[in-house]
Scaffold this active site. Structure first.
Site, PDB file in Angstrom:
ATOM      1  N   GLU A 278      -3.648   4.093   2.063  1.00 39.24           N
ATOM      2  CA  GLU A 278      -3.806   4.409   3.480  1.00 39.24           C
ATOM      3  C   GLU A 278      -3.783   5.926   3.629  1.00 39.24           C
ATOM      4  O   GLU A 278      -2.959   6.600   3.000  1.00 39.24           O
ATOM      5  CB  GLU A 278      -2.659   3.777   4.285  1.00 39.24           C
TER       6      GLU A 278
ATOM      7  N   HIS B  55       0.836  -1.206   0.000  1.00 42.20           N
ATOM      8  CA  HIS B  55       0.000   0.000   0.000  1.00 42.20           C
ATOM      9  C   HIS B  55       0.868   1.252   0.000  1.00 42.20           C
ATOM     10  O   HIS B  55       2.076   1.170   0.201  1.00 42.20           O
ATOM     11  CB  HIS B  55      -0.948   0.018   1.214  1.00 42.20           C
TER      12      HIS B  55
HETATM   13 CO    CO Z   1       0.986   1.732   6.325  1.00 38.76          CO
END
Ligand code: CO
Length: 146
Positions: A137, A88
């Site tokens: 995120e 991510h």
């Molecule tokens: Co992270």
């Protein structure tokens, strides 16, 4: 949404201790933080600092992620990617609840409520299928930090 600083790139690994050797000996990392468990999220985490340009302080980090026993999602990722891989990316915002509302207003799937992340501040994830294929995120940072 106002794009913020890239805080870190999450990299899943079957072994944080082996990844530390890689980032130290192959990549020349000189600031590798102590690994720690994040039991709420079922992971062990280790941050590797990358320097800012021209000695600036605002470099970013690699977040090494190793599943703890019982973790399903990172373990499944490693089943598909046995050597590990990019998992991510994380961007900073100053108001996590405002950011969540903005993503939702754009029809993006926010995965769960904001919760405490690896840096001790509130985070949430946005579904990769709504984010050009990238698990994203979003992380709150204190306003005075920037
Ligand atoms: Co992270």
């Amino acid at each position: 949404m106002k794009l913020g600083r890239l805080n870190h790139i999450g990299v899943a690994t079957p072994s944080i201790s082996e990844s530390i050797v890689f980032y130290r000996d192959v990549m020349g990392a000189t600031k590798i933080h102590d690994p720690f468990d994040l039991p709420d999220q079922g992971v062990k985490v280790c941050f590797v600092d990358t320097p800012g340009g021209d000695g600036a302080l605002n470099g970013t980090q690699i977040e090494l992620i190793e599943p703890l026993p019982g973790n399903a999602s990172i373990a499944a990722f490693l089943e598909k990617n046995p050597a590990g891989g990019q998992h991510h990316v994380c961007y900073e915002v100053h108001d996590i609840h405002a950011a969540k509302a903005e993503f939702e207003a754009m029809g993006k799937r926010v995965l769960g409520e904001p919760r405490i992340g690896a840096h001790g501040t509130l985070i949430f994830f946005v579904h990769p299928k709504d984010m050009q294929g990238v698990l994203t995120e979003i992380m709150e940072v204190p306003s005075q930090a920037h």
